[in-house]
Design an enzyme around this catalytic site. Structure first.
Site, PDB file in Angstrom:
ATOM      1  CB  ALA A 269      -0.909  -0.004   1.215  1.00 52.21           C
TER       2      ALA A 269
ATOM      3  CG  ASP B  96      17.439  36.734 -30.922  1.00 50.47           C
ATOM      4  OD1 ASP B  96      18.326  37.075 -30.140  1.00 50.47           O
ATOM      5  OD2 ASP B  96      17.526  35.753 -31.688  1.00 50.47           O
TER       6      ASP B  96
ATOM      7  CG  ASP C 199      18.354  34.169 -35.179  1.00 49.08           C
ATOM      8  OD1 ASP C 199      19.500  34.424 -34.775  1.00 49.08           O
ATOM      9  OD2 ASP C 199      17.546  35.035 -35.559  1.00 49.08           O
TER      10      ASP C 199
ATOM     11  CG  ASP D  23      22.545  33.266 -31.556  1.00 48.99           C
ATOM     12  OD1 ASP D  23      23.306  34.114 -31.052  1.00 48.99           O
ATOM     13  OD2 ASP D  23      21.634  33.556 -32.349  1.00 48.99           O
TER      14      ASP D  23
ATOM     15  CG  ASP E 115      -0.718   4.930  -5.001  1.00 54.47           C
ATOM     16  OD1 ASP E 115      -0.942   6.115  -4.673  1.00 54.47           O
ATOM     17  OD2 ASP E 115       0.265   4.279  -4.656  1.00 54.47           O
TER      18      ASP E 115
HETATM   19  P1  ATP Z   1      18.056  40.175 -33.266  1.00 56.46           P
HETATM   20  O1  ATP Z   1      19.318  39.714 -32.613  1.00 56.46           O
HETATM   21  O2  ATP Z   1      17.105  40.831 -32.386  1.00 56.46           O
HETATM   22  O3  ATP Z   1      17.436  39.167 -34.154  1.00 56.46           O
HETATM   23  P2  ATP Z   1      18.987  41.509 -35.527  1.00 56.46           P
HETATM   24  O4  ATP Z   1      18.335  40.539 -36.413  1.00 56.46           O
HETATM   25  O5  ATP Z   1      18.806  42.927 -35.844  1.00 56.46           O
HETATM   26  O6  ATP Z   1      18.542  41.415 -34.088  1.00 56.46           O
HETATM   27  P3  ATP Z   1      21.474  40.759 -36.549  1.00 56.46           P
HETATM   28  O7  ATP Z   1      20.805  39.901 -37.517  1.00 56.46           O
HETATM   29  O8  ATP Z   1      22.714  40.307 -35.868  1.00 56.46           O
HETATM   30  O9  ATP Z   1      20.519  41.168 -35.404  1.00 56.46           O
HETATM   31  O10 ATP Z   1      21.746  42.145 -37.278  1.00 56.46           O
HETATM   32  C1  ATP Z   1      22.526  43.138 -36.686  1.00 56.46           C
HETATM   33  C2  ATP Z   1      22.679  44.295 -37.624  1.00 56.46           C
HETATM   34  O11 ATP Z   1      23.303  43.870 -38.817  1.00 56.46           O
HETATM   35  C3  ATP Z   1      21.354  44.904 -38.065  1.00 56.46           C
HETATM   36  O12 ATP Z   1      20.961  45.913 -37.198  1.00 56.46           O
HETATM   37  C4  ATP Z   1      21.696  45.464 -39.422  1.00 56.46           C
HETATM   38  O13 ATP Z   1      22.252  46.744 -39.311  1.00 56.46           O
HETATM   39  C5  ATP Z   1      22.765  44.525 -39.924  1.00 56.46           C
HETATM   40  N1  ATP Z   1      22.195  43.524 -40.824  1.00 56.46           N
HETATM   41  C6  ATP Z   1      21.210  42.658 -40.560  1.00 56.46           C
HETATM   42  N2  ATP Z   1      20.965  41.878 -41.624  1.00 56.46           N
HETATM   43  C7  ATP Z   1      21.820  42.226 -42.572  1.00 56.46           C
HETATM   44  C8  ATP Z   1      22.098  41.783 -43.903  1.00 56.46           C
HETATM   45  N3  ATP Z   1      21.412  40.800 -44.445  1.00 56.46           N
HETATM   46  N4  ATP Z   1      23.054  42.383 -44.594  1.00 56.46           N
HETATM   47  C9  ATP Z   1      23.777  43.379 -44.041  1.00 56.46           C
HETATM   48  N5  ATP Z   1      23.579  43.840 -42.807  1.00 56.46           N
HETATM   49  C10 ATP Z   1      22.625  43.307 -42.081  1.00 56.46           C
END
Ligand code: ATP
Length: 960
Positions: free
Chosen positions: A306, A352, A687, A691, A793
């Site tokens: 039990a 993010d 993402d 990271d 139980d």
């Molecule tokens: P989070 O981290 O919130 O997703 P995020 O997407 O803005 O933010 P990142 O993707 O690291 O972060 O982008 C950082 C910076 O890089 C942006 O603010 C932008 O100025 C520049 N960036 C983002 N995407 C591109 C791209 N495809 N080509 C060139 N520069 C970019």
């Protein structure tokens, strides 16, 4: 020279479109890409396979997955159930009963064993199925060409001959021969043990017998693309891959024991021990009172049985697995089972911004060039028919000519870009594929009349430096246009080579786009009225001011620049001496549901923190919109500032701000560690490739299902199928409910067991104290104990696992993962409830016994049963009264209560009673038992009223 490998054949003639060559898979590296293509795909290089052929091949080769050898089959589950310690103890008890000649008892114990093993088996089987379903969902998607169109498909559907795109962050989904490699670097530790990424090529390698690690034009399943991109042809899938050969599994939902499960496991063993001690004690008492040895052994065994919580493992497993399924319904895919429980104790969610807090539906609304600003608040071409837009892309139609100054900006934005505009298969509507930021640039270019395809042909890409979140920019190199193709280009772009100064003799043009602040530091010139001039301080401040102003209104701002080059093999050093063209401002609205989710978090004692790569002002604007920040001048800490802080200062900063901007992934790791040091339980989203360490370090690593890289998903505990912050909060809520329900089950089970043991042990006490003769040493007979055990139980316990969320589940602070099972007052609660059961049933039995009743034992038996039924009802909520949570909100429990009551009546009023040693109770006495049972309900509800009174001021409650 081509090395002709010999047998055995991997693609027999009929499978390769009639080709008869025989090749061993190991030698694909020695052939030219086109040859491999012809053999494996049997189709033209560009289109990949068509759907029908792909389906046929899928049928022939099977899905692209590794067969998991460790999966639990039904037999293994059954064996695990049978060999569980608790079952073994029960079997020993049955054996002993048999040995003593007590067939009935032995049979009943065996019946219990069979019932619990069956119950446990079914639960485990369901749980395994649930986990297997989750595993299937955890398979990543890949981008492959089907019917000539780049399509997202599940990696399971890949077949030899598929033509696929590889990008930084991908886990290579099959064994592939590379057809194109642009700075492609792959980390092959899964196969070679070498953690340094390998630079890949598309050239044939003619050296014979190359080891795996040197086949630089091949990529293998399970390895990670860390940089660059490439095109690849699938040559082997599933178990025929190199990884399949060594048959290790890298993917999937891991079934680990949760901390609570481990604690419960320990509790189960402790209870078994307590049961054994109680059994010894009762045997001793019985023998002293002159009972026979056989009778007392049986009583001891039954009491031990039990006390053993047989239902515990099954209830825990199924609660967690079904909880993971419920989370999936709310879009949270659990990859590691312990996460289900840890989610309930999360104290900080670091998120993010882009895509998680915002919609990631980027739209260019401002173009700012040399002091001229073009606002595109209304899309020029919002209602343009798809066919017309297609024409523009191909350069066969004309739209508005863009204002002169912005042509260069649009061309640069469209060329320094890896996204694609593609017509939808059914509707023909153009949609973007790839990074939404880049997609938005393409759309802006087309909507302003740029003939994308012709521009891409006129200025072919010959080199590139991909975007990475550390540099926050991207560069592509383009060859000077041949005169023949130049007529697709706006005049202003052609004028570049004609302009005086730096240019004319250099054959290449490099476009760079990225975060404005850092781009400005690399800039020496500005492009103005088709000329470049040295940038002066005033222009710098104007660009800076424009950047801040756009960011202040929540926009993502990209700077665009270019330069001339005389080589194509570009390195980061070439990202210098730039000519600044202009700014592009994009809006990305906050997700509508996130504001409420943030509020919910705060009420639940969970702190939301934004960690973004974007500009501090953009970050602050969005944070304010969502309620993550309150003040207009809320402090935003940048990555650069973080670098300057020591540990102590970082702690201070973490106490003051919820917004971190312009961070790189390494900062995320630092933030997680600092928060954890302060005792926080942290969920962290991510993402990108980089990271992964932060996701692994966090208590719950959360990856993005849509935009996340495979690498981040692999490192995560949970994947958001909709990339949405609100989903994390929903999962936390489910986690709390699951934790609550497990504790409720333990509450019910342990209190009931204490009750039965105390009843048995205390029963002789009044007789001794009052100096009365003790004719019946035991309050309950062995079979009666076993029966009651099954009711509570087994049956009532099950209904605890499906209790819906309490109203306040997200209005109280998270429970600490360190707190014990019986914390928060539950230890006291189960003790007094247990004693209540023992005393209530004991007193009734004693009164009836003293009054000379022949059915005093039936009274005890029935009273205990109803006490536990009412206890189950009262335990449904630990804080709110049953009436306020809704009497019928757990219908399953009512079904179980109906069943238990019916079985109880059968035990009393059918011949079953002879077997159980019971008597049929008169109705009035049955009502007495039910009434005494109900008194426990009243007592627990009274406890809740006292608790509510005590807790009204500070909403902190017991969380069980
Ligand atoms: P989070 O981290 O919130 O997703 P995020 O997407 O803005 O933010 P990142 O993707 O690291 O972060 O982008 C950082 C910076 O890089 C942006 O603010 C932008 O100025 C520049 N960036 C983002 N995407 C591109 C791209 N495809 N080509 C060139 N520069 C970019």
């Amino acid at each position: 020279m081509v090395i002709r490998p010999q047998s055995p054949t991997s693609y027999p003639a009929k499978e390769t479109g009639g080709l008869t060559n025989s090749f061993t898979p190991t030698a694909w590296y020695s052939l030219e890409g086109t040859e491999v293509q012809a053999i494996v795909a049997g189709t033209s290089l560009k289109n990949g396979l068509d759907q029908a052929e792909a389906a046929q091949r899928l049928e022939r080769y099977g899905p692209n997955e590794l067969v998991e050898h460790g999966a639990k089959g039904p037999l293994r589950i059954l064996w695990e159930q049978l060999s569980a310690i608790m079952v073994l103890i029960l079997l020993a008890a049955a054996g002993l009963s048999l040995f003593l000649g007590k067939l009935l008892e032995a049979g009943s114990i065996l019946a219990i064993v069979i019932l619990f093993v069956l119950l446990g088996f079914l639960q485990e089987y369901r749980a395994e199925k649930a986990i297997a379903a989750l595993k299937k969902l955890a398979v990543p998607n890949v981008r492959a060409y089907r019917d000539g169109i780049l399509t997202e498909i599940s990696a399971r559907e890949l077949v030899p001959g598929d033509h696929l795109l590889l990008e930084a962050g991908n886990v290579v989904p099959a064994d592939v021969r590379l057809l194109e490699s642009i700075n492609l670097r792959i980390q092959e530790a899964a196969l070679t043990g070498e953690s340094e990424p390998v630079e890949k090529t598309a050239q044939a390698l003619i050296t014979p017998d190359l080891p795996l690690s040197e086949r630089r034009n091949m990529a293998y399943m399970g390895t990670l693309v860390t940089y660059g991109r490439g095109m690849a042809l699938v040559v082997e899938t599933g178990m025929r891959t190199e990884l399949g050969n060594i048959a290790t599994l890298i993917q999937g939902v891991k079934a680990e024991m949760t901390p609570l499960q481990q604690r419960l496991d320990r509790l189960g063993k402790q209870l078994a021990l307590a049961g054994a001690l109680a059994a010894l004690l009762i045997i001793l008492i019985g023998l002293l009172a002159g009972e026979t040895f056989t009778d007392m052994i049986l009583t001891g065994i039954s009491l031990a049985v039990a006390v053993i919580p047989e239902g515990l493992p099954a209830v825990v497993t199924i609660t967690l697995a079904l909880g993971a399924q419920r989370m999936l319904k709310r879009n949270a895919l659990i990859r590691k089972l312990p996460a289900v429980e840890t989610l309930g104790s999360i104290t900080t969610i670091c998120s993010d911004k882009t895509g998680t807090l915002t919609e990631n539906r980027m739209k260019v609304v401002v173009l700012d060039v040399a002091g001229h600003r073009l606002e595109l608040t209304e899309s020029l071409k919002e209602d343009m028919p798809a066919a017309d837009l297609n024409k523009v892309v191909q350069g066969q139609g004309t739209l508005l000519r863009p204002p002169q100054a912005v042509s260069m900006l649009l061309v640069a934005g469209a060329l320094c870009n890896d996204a694609r505009l593609q017509p939808h298969k059914e509707t023909g509507q153009l949609h973007t594929l790839g990074d939404p930021t880049e997609g938005a640039l393409l759309v802006a270019a087309v909507e302003n009349g740029l003939a994308l395809e012709r521009v891409a042909v006129a200025l072919p890409r010959v080199g590139e430096l991909p975007f990475d979140s550390q540099r926050k920019r991207m560069t592509t190199v383009h060859a000077r246009p041949a005169l023949a193709s130049a007529n697709g280009l706006p005049r202003e772009v052609l004028a570049v080579w004609g302009s005086t100064g730096l240019s004319s003799h250099r054959p290449y043009l490099a476009f760079t786009k990225g975060a404005v602040d850092e781009l400005l530091e690399l800039t020496n010139y500005v492009w103005d009225a088709n000329k470049f001039r040295r940038i002066d301080e005033e222009q710098r401040s104007r660009i800076q001011a424009a950047n801040n102003q756009l960011a202040c209104s929540g926009m993502r701002v990209l700077g665009v620049a270019f330069r001339f080059l005389d080589h194509t093999a570009i390195s980061t050093e070439d990202e210098s001496d730039l000519i600044f063209v202009g700014l592009v401002g994009m809006i990305d609205p906050p997700r509508s549901e996130v504001k409420a989710a943030v509020q919910k978090c705060i009420k639940a004692g969970i702190r939301p923190v934004m960690i973004t790569g974007d500009h501090p002002l953009t970050a602050r604007y969005i944070a304010r919109q969502l309620g993550i920040a309150c003040a207009e001048d809320e402090r935003v800490v940048t990555g650069a500032e973080l670098d300057k802080l020591d540990e102590v200062q970082l702690d201070e900063v973490l106490a003051q701000t919820n917004i971190f901007a312009r961070v790189i992934p390494e900062h995320k790791l630092r933030i997680v560690q600092a928060l954890q040091k302060k005792g926080q339980v942290v969920a962290m989203t991510g993402d990108g490739v980089n990271d992964a360490p932060a996701l692994k370090k966090a208590d719950i690593g959360v990856a993005m299902g849509i935009t996340g890289t495979d690498v981040s998903k692999e490192a995560s505990d949970m994947v958001l199928r909709d990339d949405n912050f609100a989903t994390i909060v929903a999962a936390v809520e489910e986690g709390r409910v699951i934790y609550d329900n497990l504790r409720r089950f333990i509450n019910l089970s342990v209190a009931g067991n204490i009750g039965k043991v105390a009843l048995m042990l205390l029963w002789p006490l009044p007789f001794y104290l009052l100096g009365l003769p003790l004719e019946a040493t035991v309050a309950l007979l062995p079979l009666q104990l076993l029966w009651l055990n099954l009711m509570t139980d087994g049956l009532l316990g099950l209904s605890m696992g499906v209790e819906p969320a309490e109203k306040q589940v997200m209005q109280r602070p998270p429970h600490s993962p360190k707190e014990g099972i019986f914390s928060g007052g539950m230890g006291l609660h189960v003790s007094w409830v247990g004693l209540f059961i023992a005393l209530a049933a004991g007193v009734i039995g004693f009164i009836y016994y003293q009054s000379g009743s022949t059915y005093w034992q039936s009274m005890i038996f029935t009273t205990v049963a109803f006490l536990q039924v009412f206890q189950a009802l009262a335990t449904r909520s630990t804080y709110n009264s049953l009436f306020s949570i809704g009497i019928f909100t757990n219908r399953f429990m009512w079904g179980i209560i109906g069943l238990v009551s019916l079985l109880q009546l059968l035990a009393l009023y059918t011949p079953l009673r002879i077997f159980l040693g019971l008597a049929a109770l008169p109705l009035s006495d049955l009502l007495v038992c039910i009434g005494v049972g109900a008194s426990l309900f009243g007592a627990v509800e009274l406890e809740k009223i006292i608790l509510r009174g005590r807790n009204r001021l500070n909403l902190r409650q017991r969380n069980f």
